[in-house]
Write an enzyme that holds these catalytic residues in place. Sequence first.
Site, PDB file in Angstrom:
ATOM      1  N   GLY A  65       0.563  -1.219  -0.144  1.00 60.45           N
ATOM      2  CA  GLY A  65      -0.049  -0.048  -0.070  1.00 60.45           C
ATOM      3  C   GLY A  65       0.810   1.292   0.034  1.00 60.45           C
ATOM      4  O   GLY A  65       2.133   0.936   0.249  1.00 60.45           O
ATOM      5  N   CYS A  92       5.193  -6.331   1.591  1.00 55.35           N
ATOM      6  CA  CYS A  92       5.587  -4.932   1.535  1.00 55.35           C
ATOM      7  C   CYS A  92       4.918  -4.293   2.689  1.00 55.35           C
ATOM      8  O   CYS A  92       4.990  -4.466   3.925  1.00 55.35           O
ATOM      9  CB  CYS A  92       5.263  -4.302   0.047  1.00 55.35           C
ATOM     10  SG  CYS A  92       5.963  -2.502   0.096  1.00 55.35           S
ATOM     11  N   TYR A  93       3.903  -3.451   2.550  1.00 60.61           N
ATOM     12  CA  TYR A  93       3.105  -2.977   3.647  1.00 60.61           C
ATOM     13  C   TYR A  93       2.551  -3.760   4.595  1.00 60.61           C
ATOM     14  O   TYR A  93       2.467  -3.590   5.896  1.00 60.61           O
ATOM     15  CB  TYR A  93       2.005  -1.810   3.211  1.00 60.61           C
ATOM     16  CG  TYR A  93       1.364  -1.067   4.123  1.00 60.61           C
ATOM     17  CD1 TYR A  93       2.028   0.033   4.857  1.00 60.61           C
ATOM     18  CD2 TYR A  93       0.216  -1.444   4.871  1.00 60.61           C
ATOM     19  CE1 TYR A  93       1.249   0.886   5.927  1.00 60.61           C
ATOM     20  CE2 TYR A  93      -0.377  -0.728   5.917  1.00 60.61           C
ATOM     21  CZ  TYR A  93       0.109   0.337   6.449  1.00 60.61           C
ATOM     22  OH  TYR A  93      -0.488   0.907   7.267  1.00 60.61           O
ATOM     23  N   HIS A 180       7.814  -6.953  -3.451  1.00 60.12           N
ATOM     24  CA  HIS A 180       6.415  -7.128  -4.003  1.00 60.12           C
ATOM     25  C   HIS A 180       6.646  -8.553  -4.979  1.00 60.12           C
ATOM     26  O   HIS A 180       7.102  -8.305  -6.287  1.00 60.12           O
ATOM     27  CB  HIS A 180       6.238  -5.974  -5.101  1.00 60.12           C
ATOM     28  CG  HIS A 180       5.636  -4.825  -4.654  1.00 60.12           C
ATOM     29  ND1 HIS A 180       4.494  -4.501  -3.749  1.00 60.12           N
ATOM     30  CD2 HIS A 180       6.349  -3.587  -3.982  1.00 60.12           C
ATOM     31  CE1 HIS A 180       4.116  -3.523  -3.471  1.00 60.12           C
ATOM     32  NE2 HIS A 180       5.142  -2.980  -3.402  1.00 60.12           N
ATOM     33  N   GLU A 182       4.556 -10.186  -6.473  1.00 60.51           N
ATOM     34  CA  GLU A 182       3.259 -10.172  -7.618  1.00 60.51           C
ATOM     35  C   GLU A 182       3.934  -9.491  -8.953  1.00 60.51           C
ATOM     36  O   GLU A 182       3.221  -9.730  -9.811  1.00 60.51           O
ATOM     37  CB  GLU A 182       2.095  -9.529  -7.076  1.00 60.51           C
ATOM     38  CG  GLU A 182       2.188  -8.148  -6.942  1.00 60.51           C
ATOM     39  CD  GLU A 182       2.725  -7.635  -5.589  1.00 60.51           C
ATOM     40  OE1 GLU A 182       3.719  -8.123  -4.928  1.00 60.51           O
ATOM     41  OE2 GLU A 182       2.434  -6.320  -5.458  1.00 60.51           O
ATOM     42  N   ASP A 238     -16.747  -9.811 -23.532  1.00 58.47           N
ATOM     43  CA  ASP A 238     -17.427 -10.059 -22.015  1.00 58.47           C
ATOM     44  C   ASP A 238     -18.620 -10.301 -22.332  1.00 58.47           C
ATOM     45  O   ASP A 238     -19.446 -11.242 -21.953  1.00 58.47           O
ATOM     46  CB  ASP A 238     -17.307  -8.559 -21.359  1.00 58.47           C
ATOM     47  CG  ASP A 238     -16.063  -8.282 -21.135  1.00 58.47           C
ATOM     48  OD1 ASP A 238     -14.961  -9.127 -21.365  1.00 58.47           O
ATOM     49  OD2 ASP A 238     -15.729  -7.128 -20.725  1.00 58.47           O
ATOM     50  N   LYS A 383     -10.417 -10.366 -17.017  1.00 55.21           N
ATOM     51  CA  LYS A 383     -10.502 -10.511 -18.510  1.00 55.21           C
ATOM     52  C   LYS A 383      -9.625 -11.759 -18.944  1.00 55.21           C
ATOM     53  O   LYS A 383     -10.457 -12.445 -20.007  1.00 55.21           O
ATOM     54  CB  LYS A 383      -9.772  -9.333 -19.112  1.00 55.21           C
ATOM     55  CG  LYS A 383     -10.202  -8.958 -20.588  1.00 55.21           C
ATOM     56  CD  LYS A 383     -11.202  -8.118 -20.558  1.00 55.21           C
ATOM     57  CE  LYS A 383     -11.489  -7.817 -22.168  1.00 55.21           C
ATOM     58  NZ  LYS A 383     -12.649  -7.177 -22.219  1.00 55.21           N
TER      59      LYS A 383
END
Length: 528
Positions: A65, A92-93, A180, A182, A238, A383
């Site tokens: 964050g 992280c945070y 991070h 990710e 979609d 998506k």
Amino acid sequence: MSPATPELPVPSVDTVLVVDFGAQYAQLIARRVREARVYSEIVPSTMPVSEMLAKNPKAIILSGGPSSVYEEGAPRLDRALFEAGVPVFGMCYGFQLMAITLGGTVDNTGAREYGRTPLHVSRAGSTLFEGTPTEQSVWMSHGDACSAAPAGFTVTASTAVVPVAAFEDDERRLYGVQYHPEVLHSTHGQQILEHFLYRGAGLAPTWTTHNVVDEQVALIKEQVGDKRAICGLSGGVDSAVAAALVARAVGDQLTCVYVDHGLMRKGETEQVEKDFVAATGVKLKVVDAEERFLTALKGVSDPEEKRKIIGREFIRVFEQAQAEIIADEGPAVEFLVQGTLYPDVVESGGGTGTANIKSHHNVGGLPEDLEFQLVEPLRKLFKDEVRMVGQELGLPEEIVQRQPFPGPGLGIRIVGEVTKERLDLLREADAIAREELTAAGLDREIWQCPVVLLADVRSVGVQGDGRTYGHPVVLRPVSSEDAMTADWSRLPYEVLAKISTRITNEVREVNRVVLDVTSKPPGTIEWE
Ligand code: XMP
């Protein structure tokens, strides 16, 4: 009045909660967890811990964050989260919060680390780091640094400025990293995340799009029952996948409406009318409204005005079609299918929403108090997962892999007045660009490539022996993760040359092809 939309049951799959501390890290983490084939959901950090635990999560991840743990009003966490016996991974945070909440030390040293940073792994065989190199590159973004791990934790990695860059407590199944994992710049990030999921939390990689189809079909059957539903098809992925799921669940209780506004790209209307119907067996009502849209757009050059006109006409035509379907099928038409995706749900702050759409501005003779309940079978999907579900359902590749295309269509890719002739020119140029990009195998690298006709601009050229005075088209290939930001794609010169040669040879009136090399920001993806 229709009854309220029933709450959708909590999914029966093992769920990982991603606690969102802001700045869009949570969405990426949730996607990475799902790439590891474990189902994940995002919850806000303001949700009480008791509510998080009531969701029966099999593991919890605390995201990064933008705040410093020392800032006034910075998000905090109830210690109870770490005492519930649920495995937790802080990043992280989230890592720093975990450290201070459990009695470690985090210093505001002013020693910032930002960007790619070398990480030294001191416990090579640990739960998180096993099988990864002792020296690896990670993505850092922090000011504060953990100098002492809480009691019970083993420090497993450090950097030049952070003595405690990762810690693990196998007994309580609590884990944390300062960086991070990710983001792709962390070279072994996905592996470390998977180690947490599989080894730390004991989860199995069993969540697949196959399960999603089964689960959603069952839920839709339960929700719609023996009533009827309507779905607007835009030609985009979609709405196509949402309609296909509902068709799989309730068959011809669903009617799809496709408004052909004449602003589609070459071949797209035929794909919906023929290939999509063939693949799904769906009942389709096509409204040919080209004349109507072109008449309404006559003499209009201003982009905002064009958008407003197209939007207004679209609603009118769609509501007219709805009214006709209701006249045919009776009052049992209670549901409207929408292709809402998970990022829309998260960004609008919604959890398991049950919004009703009221047909306020109908002009098609719908009863005043008529309300549709929404069927949104893609509410939990990203998506790329929607594309996989589409594949699973056997939809045509051209529809499943289609680039994002704006609702107002080619109407906002003609700079100047929109006419049938100009649309035809642009359709030809666009089809050539798409064909060559596909032939060059670039579809997956490019987010989308609008082709824009500068209809109000002319330039001098020479073709054969003659002087020409034609229009330029602009190629706008972009790379992006989510269209919020984008960079211009560095396409190979040979591919650009081929597109340019073919367009200027094959499309009458176009004598120049130019390349847009602007990132977003400052340029938007579409020109209008
Ligand atoms: P911009 O041009 O704002 O576009 O950078 C971001 C993304 O949104 C698409 N876009 C639209 N999609 N209706 C839509 O459904 C619209 O009016 C619209 N305008 C832009 C655009 O293609 C890009 O993917």
